[in-house]
Design a protein around this motif. Structure first.
Motif, short mmCIF file in Angstrom:
data_model
loop_
_atom_site.label_atom_id
_atom_site.label_comp_id
_atom_site.label_asym_id
_atom_site.label_seq_id
_atom_site.Cartn_x
_atom_site.Cartn_y
_atom_site.Cartn_z
N PRO A 179 27.69 60.81 54.08
CA PRO A 179 28.28 59.82 54.98
C PRO A 179 29.72 59.45 54.62
N MET A 180 30.04 59.40 53.33
CA MET A 180 31.41 59.12 52.91
C MET A 180 32.32 60.28 53.28
N ILE A 181 31.88 61.48 53.04
CA ILE A 181 32.68 62.66 53.35
C ILE A 181 32.98 62.73 54.84
N ARG A 182 31.98 62.37 55.65
CA ARG A 182 32.16 62.43 57.11
C ARG A 182 32.96 61.24 57.65
N SER A 183 32.86 60.09 57.00
CA SER A 183 33.55 58.89 57.49
C SER A 183 35.02 58.87 57.13
N ALA A 184 35.39 59.53 56.05
CA ALA A 184 36.76 59.49 55.57
C ALA A 184 37.70 60.26 56.50
N GLY A 185 38.98 59.90 56.43
CA GLY A 185 39.97 60.67 57.17
C GLY A 185 39.99 62.11 56.70
N LEU A 186 39.75 62.33 55.42
CA LEU A 186 39.64 63.67 54.85
C LEU A 186 38.44 63.67 53.92
N GLY A 187 37.48 64.53 54.20
CA GLY A 187 36.29 64.63 53.37
C GLY A 187 36.38 65.83 52.45
N ILE A 188 36.19 65.60 51.17
CA ILE A 188 36.29 66.66 50.17
C ILE A 188 34.98 66.74 49.41
N ALA A 189 34.44 67.94 49.28
CA ALA A 189 33.23 68.19 48.48
C ALA A 189 33.59 69.02 47.26
N MET A 190 32.91 68.76 46.18
CA MET A 190 33.10 69.55 44.97
C MET A 190 32.44 70.91 45.13
N SER A 191 33.00 71.92 44.52
CA SER A 191 32.42 73.25 44.65
C SER A 191 31.05 73.33 43.99
N ASN A 192 30.74 72.43 43.08
CA ASN A 192 29.42 72.37 42.46
C ASN A 192 28.43 71.56 43.29
N GLY A 193 28.85 71.11 44.47
CA GLY A 193 28.04 70.18 45.25
C GLY A 193 26.89 70.82 45.99
N PHE A 194 26.04 69.95 46.54
CA PHE A 194 24.92 70.37 47.38
C PHE A 194 25.48 71.06 48.63
N ASP A 195 24.67 71.93 49.21
CA ASP A 195 25.08 72.58 50.46
C ASP A 195 25.40 71.54 51.53
N SER A 196 24.62 70.46 51.58
CA SER A 196 24.84 69.43 52.62
C SER A 196 26.22 68.81 52.48
N ALA A 197 26.67 68.57 51.25
CA ALA A 197 28.00 67.99 51.04
C ALA A 197 29.09 68.99 51.38
N ARG A 198 28.94 70.22 50.94
CA ARG A 198 29.97 71.23 51.20
C ARG A 198 30.06 71.55 52.69
N ASN A 199 28.94 71.54 53.37
CA ASN A 199 28.96 71.82 54.81
C ASN A 199 29.60 70.69 55.61
N ALA A 200 29.56 69.46 55.08
CA ALA A 200 30.14 68.32 55.79
C ALA A 200 31.63 68.18 55.54
N ALA A 201 32.15 68.85 54.53
CA ALA A 201 33.51 68.59 54.06
C ALA A 201 34.57 69.33 54.87
N ASP A 202 35.76 68.75 54.85
CA ASP A 202 36.94 69.43 55.38
C ASP A 202 37.51 70.40 54.36
N VAL A 203 37.34 70.06 53.09
CA VAL A 203 37.97 70.81 52.00
C VAL A 203 36.98 70.91 50.85
N ILE A 204 37.00 72.04 50.15
CA ILE A 204 36.21 72.22 48.94
C ILE A 204 37.14 72.18 47.73
N ALA A 205 36.83 71.30 46.77
CA ALA A 205 37.65 71.14 45.57
C ALA A 205 37.06 71.94 44.42
#
Length: 283
Positions: free
Chosen positions: A239-265
């Motif tokens: 929800p934070m990744i989707r609500s933010a102006g820019l959502g960033i997921a860590m490359s070690n993250g869950f698939d759900s987080a990486r799929n929601a993100a604009d950028v992978i860190a």
């Protein structure tokens, strides 16, 4: 790295970045790298806001106050509590309803689990469960719980005695199958459930998420949603990744987080948070 979607291109300058802790800002050994601390200092010196957005209660963030000494705002318990560390006060809080607490307490005996109610920003656990946290796939947190959690003889009784003061409930299961069964049993309860860690279930006030917490803090600071960045790794960060102006997921993250993100860190052991600050908050 994933391409930045159009919403990430709308503003070239962001004013607030919020970091999840475990799996994001914290390395696998639960420390914060000097590089990430330096990047946070650079952001604050440049007039940007840096916040923590975690599933932890206030008590479990305190060991990091001295390290993150200039970070003022902590969005805790997946948005249920916003804490101003400088003023040492809660500026926003949501509570589970008594009905919700009763429903949670009713499902606890049906699976082998370690329950953890968060009462007024404090973590409560059964004293007998702490030495067995490996059994609940939570051994990495055992030292923290030994230090900051309130150990009770019967945490469910404590929850019942504080039925109107519970911010959030964590239920640490021994298996992912048991966690899934608990989530199904709570499907019609007045709660929201999300997965975290290996086999943990977080039970929160409906509609209260890390995303709502980020937007609540941004509004308090006079910052538009489009000017925020949210960085996380787990399902409860979505929800934070989707609500933010820019959502960033860590490359070690869950698939759900990486799929929601604009950028992978880069991952949490490779200074991904420092990268996010310098590339997007300051870049």
């Amino acid at each position: 790295m994933a391409a930045v979607r159009e919403k990430g291109k709308e503003k070239s300058m962001y004013r607030l970045i919020a970091f999840d802790m475990d799996g994001t800002l914290l390395r696998s050994d639960k420390t914060i790298s000097d590089n990430c601390l330096a990047a946070i200092r650079e952001a604050l010196d440049a007039g940007r806001q840096v916040a923590i957005c975690t599933g932890r209660p206030i008590a479990e963030t305190r060991p990091y106050f001295g390290i993150l000494k200039d970070v003022r705002y902590y969005i805790c318990e997946c948005g249920a509590v916003i804490y101003d560390r400088m003023e040492q006060k809660v500026i926003r809080c949501h509570k589970l309803s008594p009905e919700a607490v009763r429903r949670i307490l009713a499902v606890i005996p049906l699976e082998e689990m370690m329950p953890q109610p968060m009462i007024n920003g404090v973590s409560y656990v059964n004293a007998a469960d702490v030495p067995r946290m490996r059994h609940f796939n939570m051994s990495v947190y055992q030292k923290l719980y030994e230090q900051v959690a309130v150990k009770a003889d019967d945490v469910c009784r404590v929850a019942l005695e504080n039925i109107s003061n519970i911010d959030k409930f964590n239920l640490y299961h021994t298996t992912v199958e048991g966690r899934a069964r608990t989530r199904r049993r709570l499907a019609d309860a007045p709660v929201d459930c999300t997965y975290s860690e290996i086999s943990s279930l977080e039970v929160s006030v409906p509609g209260v998420t890390k995303g709502s917490g980020l937007l609540d803090l941004a509004a308090k600071l006079g910052i538009a949603a489009e000017e925020t960045i949210g960085v996380g790794d787990a399902e409860n960060d979505v929800p934070m990744i989707r609500s933010a102006g820019l959502g960033i997921a860590m490359s070690n993250g869950f698939d759900s987080a990486r799929n929601a993100a604009d950028v992978i860190a880069p991952d949490n052991d490779s200074d991904g948070c420092a990268w996010a600050i310098r590339r997007y908050l300051l870049g």
